[in-house]
Scaffold this motif. Structure first.
Motif, PDB file in Angstrom:
ATOM      1  N   UNK A 172       0.833  -1.210   0.000  1.00 52.41           N
ATOM      2  CA  UNK A 172       0.000   0.000   0.000  1.00 52.41           C
ATOM      3  C   UNK A 172       0.864   1.255   0.000  1.00 52.41           C
ATOM      4  N   UNK A 173       2.000   1.222   0.704  1.00 55.08           N
ATOM      5  CA  UNK A 173       2.911   2.374   0.688  1.00 55.08           C
ATOM      6  C   UNK A 173       3.474   2.591  -0.735  1.00 55.08           C
ATOM      7  N   UNK A 174       3.809   1.490  -1.416  1.00 55.16           N
ATOM      8  CA  UNK A 174       4.344   1.615  -2.779  1.00 55.16           C
ATOM      9  C   UNK A 174       3.283   2.193  -3.715  1.00 55.16           C
ATOM     10  N   UNK A 190      -6.736   8.742  -2.777  1.00 52.98           N
ATOM     11  CA  UNK A 190      -7.234   7.388  -2.533  1.00 52.98           C
ATOM     12  C   UNK A 190      -6.188   6.544  -1.825  1.00 52.98           C
ATOM     13  N   UNK A 191      -4.916   6.650  -2.252  1.00 52.38           N
ATOM     14  CA  UNK A 191      -3.855   5.883  -1.601  1.00 52.38           C
ATOM     15  C   UNK A 191      -3.629   6.352  -0.164  1.00 52.38           C
ATOM     16  N   UNK A 192      -3.752   7.657   0.056  1.00 55.66           N
ATOM     17  CA  UNK A 192      -3.561   8.203   1.411  1.00 55.66           C
ATOM     18  C   UNK A 192      -4.668   7.684   2.348  1.00 55.66           C
ATOM     19  N   UNK A 193      -5.923   7.659   1.841  1.00 57.02           N
ATOM     20  CA  UNK A 193      -7.026   7.179   2.662  1.00 57.02           C
ATOM     21  C   UNK A 193      -6.871   5.698   2.996  1.00 57.02           C
ATOM     22  N   UNK A 194      -6.333   4.936   2.029  1.00 58.48           N
ATOM     23  CA  UNK A 194      -6.153   3.509   2.294  1.00 58.48           C
ATOM     24  C   UNK A 194      -5.115   3.291   3.394  1.00 58.48           C
TER      25      UNK A 194
END
Length: 433
Positions: A172-174, A190-194
């Motif tokens: 998820x960090x990648x 979206x990635x930040x919320x995940x």
């Protein structure tokens, strides 16, 4: 002696005889009207604590080493302050003043005071459950770092607790870094919320965004100063989503759970002031307030649990300590009160001995309310200013044989005044029996 000198001598002799006879008649009348005079012997002596036991001579009582009281044959009825005879006070018991002194009767007045509603009880110090937090993982992984390894260890706000390696979090960090490099704001958000949903803190996300590199371990930090109530993992252990790493408690505020007797439960409400004393901190009083009254009464102890919140300044209050608690309810104004020792509790009712005057006493049924500080609240039965017996009422009860009067306190069979010096049994000729 000639005739002229004999006549004055005879006249003088008659006058002297008349004076002597008159004095004797007056003295005899005075003695007949004064029972217990010096020339009249008592019928018997008795102990006021044991009026049924009679003695044929004076001395000390064999029961309590007190002076025996004489009983004369025909004592007049005692009179009150207004001169009225004892028989004028219906339902009262007339007691000789000498017996009053022997019994050591102490009188008191019905007073109007402010009755404090203070409950003195005990309780246990416990953790404020509003200040407990659990640290859990939200993705499967392994514990690669564990800085707090023992139950009960203290922790400080911001202290590193553990580091978890999770392949899913690493991926998820990648994804977040790829979205950042693309410049697409929607992908970045979206990635930040995940990451946030997986439990990564905003500070950790900002660090990843700043460095442009993924973190192998997701770090977990202490949210406040406290201690470890529960330790759920060990170093190297595999963890699954929902696994508890730590349960932490903040001790800056603590609870004391106190037990309030059922009859005093109505005195206390949420928000009332409270004080606590602990044997571990002698001489100190910790001030707080009643936070909550539990909805159920304990059937085993007939008590209500009350929760008291205290500030734990200095950290002196520790869970498990025993505390003496004083709960201060709202005070009642203008309350009729009497000394608590004046109340005779028979089991079915309460009675107080009322003093009509210095020698007349009668039982009065009363209804008792609050009892605190050595005084009892009077709801019914007495009026302000009445004189009552505060000490020695049980001796009066014994001396006057008030048992029949107590059974008919409000009955129609009132026989008027009872004399405590009335003869009860014949006097034996050979001492006590």
């Amino acid at each position: 002696m000639n005739h002229s000198t004999r006549r004055p001598a005879l006249v003088g002799l008659v006058v002297v005889l008349a004076i002597v006879i008159g004095l004797l008649i007056r003295q005899n009348r005075a003695h007949q009207g004064t029972p217990g005079a010096a020339n009249e012997a008592p019928r018997y002596w008795y102990d006021p604590m044991h009026p049924g036991q009679h003695f044929d001579k004076s001395g000390k009582s064999p029961f309590m080493d007190r002076q025996l009281v004489p009983k004369y044959a025909d004592q007049p009825p005692s009179r009150g302050a207004d001169g009225a005879p004892a028989s004028d006070a219906r339902g009262s018991t007339a007691i000789d003043s000498r017996v009053i002194q022997t019994l050591g009767v102490r009188l008191a007045a019905v007073e109007q005071t402010t009755m404090a509603h203070v409950v003195d009880t005990v309780g246990l110090v416990g953790v404020d459950e509003h200040r407990i937090e659990i640290v859990q993982v939200r993705e499967p992984g392994w514990v690669e770092r564990l800085d707090v390894r023992a139950l009960g260890d203290s922790v400080h706000r911001g202290q590193l607790l553990a580091g978890i390696y999770s392949p899913n979090l690493l991926a998820t960090q990648e994804e977040f870094l790829i979205a950042r490099s693309s410049g697409d704001s929607q992908l970045i958000d979206a990635a930040r919320r995940r990451l946030t949903l997986f439990g990564v803190t905003p500070a950790q996300i900002a660090h990843i965004d700043k460095t442009g590199q993924v973190e192998r371990q997701i770090k977990y930090y202490a949210p406040f100063d406290g201690y470890v109530m529960e330790l759920g993992v060990r170093r190297g252990a595999a963890v699954q989503p929902g696994a508890t790493l730590f349960q932490l408690a903040d001790l800056t505020s603590i609870w004391i759970t106190a037990e309030v007797p059922e009859r005093q439960a109505g005195w206390i409400k949420a928000g009332d002031a409270a004080e606590a004393e602990l044997s571990a901190q002698p001489g100190q009083r910790f001030v707080g307030h009643v936070d909550y009254l539990y909805p159920e009464l304990s059937q085993a102890t007939r008590t209500l649990k009350v929760r008291v919140v205290l500030k734990n300044l200095g950290g002196h209050l520790r869970p498990g300590m025993f505390a003496t608690v004083h709960l201060h309810g709202a005070a009642k104004e203008h309350v009729l009160t009497v000394p608590g020792e004046a109340v005779i509790k028979t089991g079915t009712r309460c009675v107080i001995i009322v003093a009509d005057d210095a020698t007349h006493f009668r039982p009065a049924p009363v209804r008792i309310g609050t009892e605190y500080g050595g005084r009892s609240e009077i709801l019914e039965g007495l009026t302000l200013g009445q004189t009552i017996v505060a000490s020695g009422q049980f001796l009066i009860d014994s001396e006057a044989n008030l048992r029949g009067a107590f059974e008919n306190l409000t009955g129609p069979n009132d026989k008027g005044t009872e004399r405590v010096d009335a003869d009860r049994t014949p006097v034996p000729s050979n001492g006590a029996h």
